[in-house]
Design an enzyme around this catalytic site. Structure first.
Site, PDB file in Angstrom:
ATOM      1  CG  ASP A  99      -1.919   1.118   1.230  1.00  0.00           C
ATOM      2  OD1 ASP A  99      -2.118   1.743   0.168  1.00  0.00           O
ATOM      3  OD2 ASP A  99      -2.506   1.388   2.293  1.00  0.00           O
ATOM      4  CG  ASP A 283      -3.868   4.620  -3.336  1.00  0.00           C
ATOM      5  OD1 ASP A 283      -2.949   4.166  -2.626  1.00  0.00           O
ATOM      6  OD2 ASP A 283      -5.067   4.438  -3.093  1.00  0.00           O
TER       7      ASP A 283
END
Ligand SMILES: *[C@@H]1O[C@H](CO)[C@@H](O)[C@H](O)[C@H]1NC(C)=O
Ligand SMILES: *[C@@H]1O[C@H](CO)[C@@H](O)[C@H](O)[C@H]1NC(C)=O
Ligand SMILES: *[C@@H]1O[C@H](CO)[C@@H](O)[C@H](O)[C@H]1NC(C)=O
Ligand SMILES: *[C@@H]1O[C@H](CO)[C@@H](O)[C@H](O)[C@H]1NC(C)=O
Ligand SMILES: *[C@@H]1O[C@H](CO)[C@@H](O)[C@H](O)[C@H]1NC(C)=O
Ligand SMILES: *[C@@H]1O[C@H](CO)[C@@H](O)[C@H](O)[C@H]1NC(C)=O
Ligand SMILES: *[C@@H]1O[C@H](CO)[C@@H](O)[C@H](O)[C@H]1NC(C)=O
Length: 409
Positions: A99, A283
């Protein structure tokens, strides 16, 4: 309502139970596996909106302490990228979500497979809060990434409770260290941030430059999905990309830093500019591409997409698909086109998101822009271009890959 936070405690120090691996090259790489959840009914669009909301809230709350953090199910997606990580002297392995949108690393998301403290574990009294679920953690002394990469003194959270993580053991947070600011509660020491895995790799001399390369690969629907790869350090020798890397500076920190991997880009559909130069984020934890409502409307109106209630995506016909133009992200002066095939949700996975086999859904979503968050480039983009997150030079890079023009969808 359940408390909306992961509560974690922070490792203050650990026993260096394993030697640092001698580093022959200045880069280390680990495979990351793509997991496709086939149970269906995922609401990708809402998951992405929740995440975008948490990005926004953080941006705003940083400048307004009275703004409350929101409850955010970070991961409820059909596709996740997972790295296998060993923790502690006995190398207990965990499957962690990769992440870039968060920076704390923690384990214990699976209640049936919790962390067993090893001889190298050091418990701490500090509590860390990350706004994507809830739980406590105790520190572990070191973290190993693959067999030849050892990090000592890595702070790792162990969650007693979490929310929103169903198919993984925790998170490998590879965002900027600033994102850990404010995650520590009740700290005895005046600690405000928690060094990330890449900070420690760099500070301990394992890598010579604090750079992370991410290679995601498009979903093929085949039983053995090709692995992605996470590279720490010099990405120069990687065969995961071809040609030049285009770098762009991360967006300046004022007036309102986003803390994320913020970049500036414009968007064209065919020859028409549909978004002027604007700031947004890259992202690895978002699946679809999010763009401002006006931009999205211009795109959808041209493609002829029709909203589909069930998936939350826009559906196009085969004929409209054949007429699609490239959707071009212009970053650092270079065009990064998404081919028609790269603009659609993988057809083999239609049913995984509640859609119908054989239909064609566009993998883009509208988002209401707020200051410094106009778009999110998610997997749909990152599976077509190799991405480089360069902490040492505060820049993000992209390069063409063998999958850039692939017709896997
Ligand atoms: C780990 O922390 C201990 C205690 O603070 C320190 O003595 C040791 O040098 C650190 N090791 C590394 C590799 O940073
Ligand atoms: C801070 O947030 C509160 C609650 O959301 C809001 O009422 C207030 O206007 C905000 N203050 C500023 C300066 O933005
Ligand atoms: C754990 O992994 C490290 C790094 O590969 C290795 O040196 C060590 O022997 C392993 N320890 C155990 C108990 O397997
Ligand atoms: C949780 O851990 C148990 C025990 O190792 C395992 O059987 C189960 O598959 C795990 N669940 C998930 C969702 O990974
Ligand atoms: C797949 O997703 C569903 C819906 O979000 C979830 O309930 C389930 O636990 C997931 N399965 C696995 C193996 O992660
Ligand atoms: C797209 O079409 C909708 C409905 O026809 C309209 O409301 C909207 O203004 C159009 N947007 C653009 C950017 O053309
Ligand atoms: C992808 O296709 C476009 C146009 O069809 C071409 O210009 C470009 O060079 C191709 N890129 C790669 C990496 O093959």
């Amino acid at each position: 309502m359940i408390c909306p936070f992961v509560v974690l405690s922070l490792l203050v120090f650990g026993v260096a139970a394993a030697p640092l691996a001698p580093s022959q090259s200045s880069c280390l790489s680990i495979p990351i596996q793509k997991h496709v959840n086939v149970t269906g009914g995922h609401n990708l669009v809402n998951a992405g909106h929740s995440r975008a909301r948490s990005f926004r809230d953080r941006t705003v709350s940083k400048h307004n302490s009275s703004t409350k953090r929101q409850e955010v199910p970070v991961v409820n997606e059909a596709i996740t990228y997972i790295a296998e990580i060993a923790v502690g002297a006995d190398n207990q392995t965990f499957h962690l979500l990769v992440d870039t949108g968060s920076s704390n690393t923690w384990v214990g998301a699976n209640a049936s497979y919790t962390y067993v403290p090893s001889s190298s574990s050091v418990w701490t009294d500090d509590i860390v809060i990350v706004d994507y679920g809830s739980g406590y953690f105790f520190g572990a002394s070191f973290l190993t990434l693959s067999n030849d990469l050892v990090i000592t003194n890595q702070s790792i959270g162990v969650a007693d409770f979490q929310q929103g993580f169903t198919s993984m053991d925790g998170v490998l947070g590879i965002g900027p260290v600033d994102l850990t600011d404010g995650t520590i509660l009740g700290s005895l020491a005046p600690v405000t941030t928690v060094p990330t895995v890449s900070d420690n790799l760099f500070n301990q001399g394992v890598i010579s430059t604090e750079v992370i390369g991410v290679s995601f690969v498009p979903t093929t629907g085949a039983a053995n999905e090709p692995d992605g790869e996470l590279i720490f350090g010099d990405v120069g020798g990687s065969s995961r990309y071809t040609g030049q890397i285009t770098y762009t500076c991360v967006t300046p920190s004022s007036p309102r830093e986003t803390d994320y991997w913020g970049i500036t880009q414009s968007i064209s559909y065919g020859d028409t500019e549909i978004m002027a130069s604007a700031i947004g984020v890259v992202d690895t934890g978002t699946t679809l591409n999010y763009m401002p409502t006006d931009t999205f409307n211009a795109y959808i109106n041209t493609t002829g997409g029709i909203y589909d209630e069930v998936t939350g995506l826009y559906e196009i016909t085969e004929e409209q698909y054949n007429a699609l133009d490239d959707l071009i992200f212009i970053i650092g002066g270079t065009d990064f086109p998404l081919t028609p095939n790269a603009q659609i949700w993988p057809r083999d996975l239609n049913e995984n998101i509640g859609g119908e086999a054989g239909k064609i859904y566009l993998a883009a979503v509208a988002t209401e822009p707020v200051e410094n968050l106009n778009f999110i480039n998610g997997y749909v983009f990152l599976e077509r271009y190799f991405s480089i997150f360069d902490n040492s030079n505060s820049r993000v890079g992209f390069a063409v890959t063998p999958y850039t023009n692939a017709t896997t969808n």
